[in-house]
Design an enzyme around this catalytic site. Structure first.
Site, PDB file in Angstrom:
ATOM      1  N   GLY A  11     -16.024  50.766 -19.188  1.00 16.75           N
ATOM      2  CA  GLY A  11     -16.358  51.548 -18.001  1.00 16.75           C
ATOM      3  C   GLY A  11     -15.407  52.699 -17.752  1.00 16.75           C
ATOM      4  O   GLY A  11     -15.833  53.832 -17.471  1.00 16.75           O
ATOM      5  N   VAL A 147      -1.158  50.846 -12.328  1.00 22.99           N
ATOM      6  CA  VAL A 147      -0.775  50.133 -11.102  1.00 22.99           C
ATOM      7  C   VAL A 147      -1.800  50.299  -9.990  1.00 22.99           C
ATOM      8  O   VAL A 147      -2.315  49.320  -9.464  1.00 22.99           O
ATOM      9  CB  VAL A 147       0.618  50.577 -10.607  1.00 22.99           C
ATOM     10  N   GLU A 205     -13.289  38.951 -11.830  1.00 17.34           N
ATOM     11  CA  GLU A 205     -13.623  38.825 -13.242  1.00 17.34           C
ATOM     12  C   GLU A 205     -14.671  37.712 -13.370  1.00 17.34           C
ATOM     13  O   GLU A 205     -14.872  36.935 -12.438  1.00 17.34           O
ATOM     14  CB  GLU A 205     -12.377  38.466 -14.042  1.00 17.34           C
ATOM     15  N   LYS A 220       1.647  44.410 -12.753  1.00 20.20           N
ATOM     16  CA  LYS A 220       1.913  45.639 -12.012  1.00 20.20           C
ATOM     17  C   LYS A 220       3.312  45.630 -11.404  1.00 20.20           C
ATOM     18  O   LYS A 220       3.992  46.664 -11.375  1.00 20.20           O
ATOM     19  CB  LYS A 220       0.838  45.829 -10.931  1.00 20.20           C
ATOM     20  N   GLY A 336     -11.835  50.488  -9.547  1.00 21.18           N
ATOM     21  CA  GLY A 336     -13.066  51.242  -9.772  1.00 21.18           C
ATOM     22  C   GLY A 336     -12.935  52.116 -11.015  1.00 21.18           C
ATOM     23  O   GLY A 336     -11.883  52.719 -11.256  1.00 21.18           O
TER      24      GLY A 336
END
Length: 356
Positions: A11, A147, A205, A220, A336
């Site tokens: 994506g 991050v 997920e 992160k 996103g």
């Protein structure tokens, strides 16, 4: 003109292919998990980039008229492709890593290319690989999207470190999925119901334990710590997930986990109620301070920026010499495909300006 190589056609990679077509950047190659597609004349057209994105979205193999398909089965094969593109571009090659692969980091380090990362693995594996990519030539390294997707978290930290502003504490909520879960608990919903809702909405997920384990947040936190100069490994990050070991991926299937999740409702509701009684709310947060990285549930005052956070937004709060009391705060969408791709694109454009 520097050659851009895009790794990954998921994506984020597909979104980047479409976004980059409107810029001055030249894409010389696109790689998926099996092959590299190398432009015949060193540059794909905007129409070709769009066709590649559409083909990969449809599950088709990498192919476009006039381009060469090169099998890439391991890190050495990828390094060879990157070196080829770098040489053809006169020594300037920028690689956008939009994969989730362990193999890309060693390949990029071997090829000596500039990198713009969405992939966290190259910067959360060994400290030696991190040093090769990030520290040996900082002008060739950008990783904004590792991050906070498109949020300027890493750029902010880099500027503070470069300016000599000592950072004493970084805290944040770096998972939109867990933010959604925390907001549901705050509203009085059961943990099992909120997780099921998040899964149905596509926020988690396929296996929600990937989110609830807290490991993505831990990666992160490690990236932030390393950007501050801390020589930490992944094992140095203390992580407390939201389910016990006996409900782990090696113990039960996803369906069994979802069926067992109500057994955690009472305990989690008790924690949320205890926090509320003290004027606080639960947040799944990372804290980087005092040489340590801690990741897990925290009770934070409701009247703070982190306490007021709702839904899937991410937030980071930084305490430093210049911001000793009221923290520097960045908040916004932290996930996103389009947002993440825009962060990678911004990094590529910055690299292009640096090397102009």
């Amino acid at each position: 003109m520097p050659a851009v190589v895009i790794l990954g056609c998921g994506g984020v990679g597909r979104a980047l292919l479409k976004q980059i077509a409107a810029t001055k950047l030249t894409v010389a190659a696109v790689c998926d998990s099996k092959n590299a597609l190398v432009a015949a004349n060193g540059a794909f057209t905007a129409a070709q980039l769009s066709a590649i994105a559409e083909a990969k979205a449809a599950g088709k193999p990498l192919a476009v008229e006039g381009a060469t398909v090169v099998p890439v089965t391991d890190s050495a094969g990828l390094a060879a492709v990157l070196k080829q593109c770098k040489e053809a571009a006169g020594g300037k090659c920028f690689v956008a890593d939009c994969t989730a692969s362990d193999a890309t980091g060693p390949a990029m380090a071997e090829a000596g290319v500039a990198v713009a990362l969405a992939n966290k693995k190259p910067v959360t594996s060994s400290i030696d690989l991190y040093n090769k990519l990030a520290l040996e030539n900082p002008r060739n390294f950008r990783n904004e999207s590792t991050v906070g997707a498109g949020l300027p978290v890493m750029a902010m930290l880099r500027r503070m470190v470069t300016s000599g502003d000592p950072i004493s504490r970084v805290a944040g909520c770096f998972s939109g999925t867990l933010g959604f879960v925390m907001s549901g608990l705050e509203a009085g919903k059961k943990l099992s119901d909120v997780v099921a809702e998040a899964k149905s909405l596509g926020y988690t997920e396929p296996d929600p334990r990937e989110d609830l384990s807290g490991m993505d947040v831990a990666r992160k936190a490690l990236i932030i710590a390393r950007s501050m100069g801390w020589k930490l490994e992944m094992d140095d990050v203390k992580v407390e997930g939201m389910y016990p070991p006996e409900m782990g991926q090696d113990k039960m299937s996803v369906d069994e986990f979802m069926a067992a999740l109500p057994s955690l409702d009472a305990d989690m509701a008790g924690k949320a109620q205890a926090a509320a009684a003290d004027g606080k709310v639960l947040r799944f947060a990372a804290v980087v301070a005092d040489g340590k990285c801690l990741v897990g549930l925290q009770s934070v005052p409701k009247n703070t920026a982190m306490g007021a956070l709702q839904g899937t937004d991410n937030i980071v709060e930084v305490i430093s010499s210049c911001y000793p009391v009221s923290p520097l705060v960045i908040q916004g969408a932290g996930a996103g495909t389009e947002t993440t791709a825009s962060g990678v694109l911004a990094d590529l454009l910055e690299l292009a300006d640096i090397h102009a």
